[in-house]
Design an enzyme around this catalytic site. Sequence first.
Site, PDB file in Angstrom:
ATOM      1  N   GLU A 152       9.602  17.892 -24.769  1.00  0.00           N
ATOM      2  CA  GLU A 152       8.879  18.282 -23.477  1.00  0.00           C
ATOM      3  C   GLU A 152       9.591  19.504 -23.057  1.00  0.00           C
ATOM      4  O   GLU A 152       8.746  20.372 -22.469  1.00  0.00           O
ATOM      5  CB  GLU A 152       9.034  17.187 -22.672  1.00  0.00           C
ATOM      6  CG  GLU A 152       8.530  15.795 -22.851  1.00  0.00           C
ATOM      7  CD  GLU A 152       6.958  16.148 -22.353  1.00  0.00           C
ATOM      8  OE1 GLU A 152       6.330  17.010 -22.146  1.00  0.00           O
ATOM      9  OE2 GLU A 152       6.171  14.807 -22.631  1.00  0.00           O
ATOM     10  N   ASN A 154      -0.137  18.970 -20.315  1.00  0.00           N
ATOM     11  CA  ASN A 154      -0.459  18.162 -21.420  1.00  0.00           C
ATOM     12  C   ASN A 154      -0.691  18.768 -22.661  1.00  0.00           C
ATOM     13  O   ASN A 154      -1.239  18.246 -23.708  1.00  0.00           O
ATOM     14  CB  ASN A 154      -1.949  17.573 -21.249  1.00  0.00           C
ATOM     15  CG  ASN A 154      -1.965  16.364 -20.070  1.00  0.00           C
ATOM     16  OD1 ASN A 154      -0.965  15.603 -20.143  1.00  0.00           O
ATOM     17  ND2 ASN A 154      -2.827  16.556 -19.223  1.00  0.00           N
ATOM     18  N   LYS A 213       7.266  22.557 -13.932  1.00  0.00           N
ATOM     19  CA  LYS A 213       6.697  21.640 -13.435  1.00  0.00           C
ATOM     20  C   LYS A 213       6.151  21.556 -11.916  1.00  0.00           C
ATOM     21  O   LYS A 213       5.013  21.418 -11.504  1.00  0.00           O
ATOM     22  CB  LYS A 213       7.034  20.224 -13.952  1.00  0.00           C
ATOM     23  CG  LYS A 213       6.216  19.174 -13.666  1.00  0.00           C
ATOM     24  CD  LYS A 213       6.497  17.591 -14.675  1.00  0.00           C
ATOM     25  CE  LYS A 213       5.351  17.083 -14.296  1.00  0.00           C
ATOM     26  NZ  LYS A 213       5.570  15.646 -15.051  1.00  0.00           N
ATOM     27  N   HIS A 253       7.555   8.936 -27.792  1.00  0.00           N
ATOM     28  CA  HIS A 253       6.697   9.912 -27.004  1.00  0.00           C
ATOM     29  C   HIS A 253       6.976  11.380 -27.122  1.00  0.00           C
ATOM     30  O   HIS A 253       6.208  12.437 -27.360  1.00  0.00           O
ATOM     31  CB  HIS A 253       6.748   9.421 -25.504  1.00  0.00           C
ATOM     32  CG  HIS A 253       5.791  10.524 -24.727  1.00  0.00           C
ATOM     33  ND1 HIS A 253       4.469  10.432 -24.849  1.00  0.00           N
ATOM     34  CD2 HIS A 253       5.820  11.543 -23.771  1.00  0.00           C
ATOM     35  CE1 HIS A 253       3.848  11.596 -23.814  1.00  0.00           C
ATOM     36  NE2 HIS A 253       4.929  12.133 -23.480  1.00  0.00           N
ATOM     37  N   HIS A 261      -0.649  16.782 -25.981  1.00  0.00           N
ATOM     38  CA  HIS A 261      -0.520  15.349 -25.548  1.00  0.00           C
ATOM     39  C   HIS A 261      -1.815  14.652 -26.095  1.00  0.00           C
ATOM     40  O   HIS A 261      -1.685  13.560 -26.406  1.00  0.00           O
ATOM     41  CB  HIS A 261      -0.414  15.086 -24.089  1.00  0.00           C
ATOM     42  CG  HIS A 261       1.006  15.182 -23.529  1.00  0.00           C
ATOM     43  ND1 HIS A 261       1.609  16.472 -23.617  1.00  0.00           N
ATOM     44  CD2 HIS A 261       1.621  14.442 -23.054  1.00  0.00           C
ATOM     45  CE1 HIS A 261       2.930  16.138 -23.082  1.00  0.00           C
ATOM     46  NE2 HIS A 261       2.753  15.111 -22.617  1.00  0.00           N
ATOM     47  N   HIS A 272      -0.919  11.289 -27.722  1.00  0.00           N
ATOM     48  CA  HIS A 272      -1.284  10.080 -27.541  1.00  0.00           C
ATOM     49  C   HIS A 272      -2.155   9.226 -28.664  1.00  0.00           C
ATOM     50  O   HIS A 272      -1.838   8.079 -28.848  1.00  0.00           O
ATOM     51  CB  HIS A 272      -2.326  10.151 -26.077  1.00  0.00           C
ATOM     52  CG  HIS A 272      -1.312  10.500 -25.048  1.00  0.00           C
ATOM     53  ND1 HIS A 272      -1.883  10.957 -23.927  1.00  0.00           N
ATOM     54  CD2 HIS A 272      -0.071  10.494 -24.743  1.00  0.00           C
ATOM     55  CE1 HIS A 272      -1.089  10.883 -23.175  1.00  0.00           C
ATOM     56  NE2 HIS A 272       0.077  10.653 -23.441  1.00  0.00           N
ATOM     57  N   ARG A 294       0.895  -1.155  -0.120  1.00  0.00           N
ATOM     58  CA  ARG A 294      -0.106  -0.001  -0.022  1.00  0.00           C
ATOM     59  C   ARG A 294       0.710   1.295  -0.094  1.00  0.00           C
ATOM     60  O   ARG A 294       0.506   2.385   0.466  1.00  0.00           O
ATOM     61  CB  ARG A 294      -1.019  -0.051   1.100  1.00  0.00           C
ATOM     62  CG  ARG A 294      -1.961  -1.220   1.045  1.00  0.00           C
ATOM     63  CD  ARG A 294      -3.196  -0.821   2.014  1.00  0.00           C
ATOM     64  NE  ARG A 294      -4.019  -2.058   1.988  1.00  0.00           N
ATOM     65  CZ  ARG A 294      -4.093  -3.141   2.558  1.00  0.00           C
ATOM     66  NH1 ARG A 294      -3.179  -3.399   3.656  1.00  0.00           N
ATOM     67  NH2 ARG A 294      -5.189  -4.090   2.561  1.00  0.00           N
ATOM     68  N   ARG A 345      -2.764  21.659 -13.782  1.00  0.00           N
ATOM     69  CA  ARG A 345      -1.854  20.726 -14.216  1.00  0.00           C
ATOM     70  C   ARG A 345      -2.312  20.215 -15.449  1.00  0.00           C
ATOM     71  O   ARG A 345      -1.107  19.839 -16.161  1.00  0.00           O
ATOM     72  CB  ARG A 345      -1.868  19.423 -13.143  1.00  0.00           C
ATOM     73  CG  ARG A 345      -0.856  18.363 -13.528  1.00  0.00           C
ATOM     74  CD  ARG A 345      -0.431  17.535 -12.495  1.00  0.00           C
ATOM     75  NE  ARG A 345       0.632  16.688 -12.700  1.00  0.00           N
ATOM     76  CZ  ARG A 345       1.284  15.758 -11.851  1.00  0.00           C
ATOM     77  NH1 ARG A 345       0.805  15.735 -10.692  1.00  0.00           N
ATOM     78  NH2 ARG A 345       2.118  15.109 -12.375  1.00  0.00           N
ATOM     79  N   GLU A 376      -4.256  16.921 -11.055  1.00  0.00           N
ATOM     80  CA  GLU A 376      -4.737  17.417 -12.287  1.00  0.00           C
ATOM     81  C   GLU A 376      -6.235  17.688 -12.128  1.00  0.00           C
ATOM     82  O   GLU A 376      -7.007  17.050 -13.212  1.00  0.00           O
ATOM     83  CB  GLU A 376      -4.420  16.376 -13.320  1.00  0.00           C
ATOM     84  CG  GLU A 376      -4.508  16.483 -14.757  1.00  0.00           C
ATOM     85  CD  GLU A 376      -3.916  15.985 -15.814  1.00  0.00           C
ATOM     86  OE1 GLU A 376      -4.526  15.532 -16.825  1.00  0.00           O
ATOM     87  OE2 GLU A 376      -2.745  15.423 -15.721  1.00  0.00           O
ATOM     88  N   LYS A 414       3.085  11.047 -11.138  1.00  0.00           N
ATOM     89  CA  LYS A 414       2.323  10.491 -12.104  1.00  0.00           C
ATOM     90  C   LYS A 414       2.912   8.905 -12.261  1.00  0.00           C
ATOM     91  O   LYS A 414       4.119   9.137 -12.891  1.00  0.00           O
ATOM     92  CB  LYS A 414       2.003  11.204 -13.383  1.00  0.00           C
ATOM     93  CG  LYS A 414       0.878  12.169 -13.322  1.00  0.00           C
ATOM     94  CD  LYS A 414       0.403  12.615 -14.657  1.00  0.00           C
ATOM     95  CE  LYS A 414      -0.804  13.475 -14.700  1.00  0.00           C
ATOM     96  NZ  LYS A 414      -1.014  13.876 -16.009  1.00  0.00           N
TER      97      LYS A 414
END
Length: 377
Positions: free
Chosen positions: A192, A252, A234, A273, A255, A259, A128, A248, A244, A150
Amino acid sequence: MTDTLHASDTVHVALGERAYDVRIGSGLITRAGHEIGDLLARDRVAVVTDARVADLHLEPLRAGLAAHGIACEALVLPAGEGTKSWEHLTHTVEWLLDQKVERRDVVVALGGGVIGDLVGFAAAILRRGVRFVQVPTTLLAQVDSSVGGKTGINTRHGKNLVGAFHQPARVLADISALDTLAPRDFLAGYGEVMKYGLLGDAAFFEWLEAEGPALRDGDAAARARAVRRSVEMKADIVVRDETEQGDRALLNLGHTFCHALEAATGYSDRLLHGEGVAIGCTLAFALSARLGLCPQEAPGRVAAHLTEMGARTTLADIPGALPDADALLELMAQDKKVIDGRLRFILARGIGDAFVTSDVPRDAVRDVLDDALAARG
C-alpha cells in the site's frame, strides 16, 4: 517531505465538521490517554481488538489510558479476515450495547485493517453513529484503512460489499507498533505504501527505491516518513472526494486484480491483502503497457522494486491453484467498483501518473492474466 519526525507529528484531514487529525510517531499507544483525552465526555472507552493484537498492545493501551484516569473495557475477537463478517459485527454491536456505549462516547479500534473496518462499521450503525478512534497496529492500516472513513465487512458475494462511510474522530499511528510485525505482514503493508508513489508521486517512489530496504529493516525515521507521506496523499484525495465519486478511486490502484485474487484464494493466509495490492499493481502496470499507455519498462521497474524488497510480486508467488483467466474475470465482475456492469480500472501513464477508466478491452485484461498465469509454470 521532512527527513525527521518529532515524537508525534500530525496530518490534518480537513473534512469540515468531520475533520480529524492523524497523529504519527513512536509511543502513541502508551500515551493514549494524553492523545485522546480531549475527545472524551466521560472517563471511559470501549476497546475492540483481536487476539493477536491484544497479546501485544492491549495492556500498554490500557496503562496509557489509566495514566490519565480513563477506564476501558475490551472485547477481544479472533484474528484474521474471517472476523469481517455479519457474525462478528453483530457480536461487536451487541457487546457495545452491553457496555452502555452512548452516542457521545468513544469506541477504540485497536488492530489492523480487519478490526478497523469492522469496528468502524459497528460505530457507524450503533445508535445511528458514535465516535471512534483508530489505533492502527499494522503498516497497511496506518497508511490506508485507518484513514478516510471506509468501514465494512465481507459477505459471500465479495469483499467490503457492505459498509458505510464513517470518519474516525482521531487516528493514532504508532510507528513503534510496526516493530512487532512479522516480516511478511510488514511487506504486505508496504504494497500500500508503494501504491501511493505509483499513483501520484514519482519522487516518493524514487525515494522508496532508495530507502525501502532500510524501511523494511527497521529504520524508524524512514518508516515515519513513509507513513506520513502516505497519509498526506490519502488525506488529500479523501478531502477532494470523500465518498469515491471520482479521484478517490485512484486509491484502488491494483485493487481490482487484488480483490479477485483474494476471492480466488478464499480470503485466506495464502494471500494477504497488501500482497494482493502489490501483485495487482504489477498487473495494472502490465495492462497499461499492453494498451500502450505507459512506457514498456515501467512494469519491470515496479516488479524489480518489489523483488528487491522481498515482497510478493507475481501470480507465481501465490501458493496453490488459481482459477483460469476467465474465472478471475468473473470474480472481478463482483467488485464494488463495477458501474453499469463495467469494471473501472486504475491504469497509469507512467510511475506517479495514474487515472481511472472503464474503457478497457476485456480481451486485454484476459491476455495479461493468461501471461501471468502461464509464468507460474
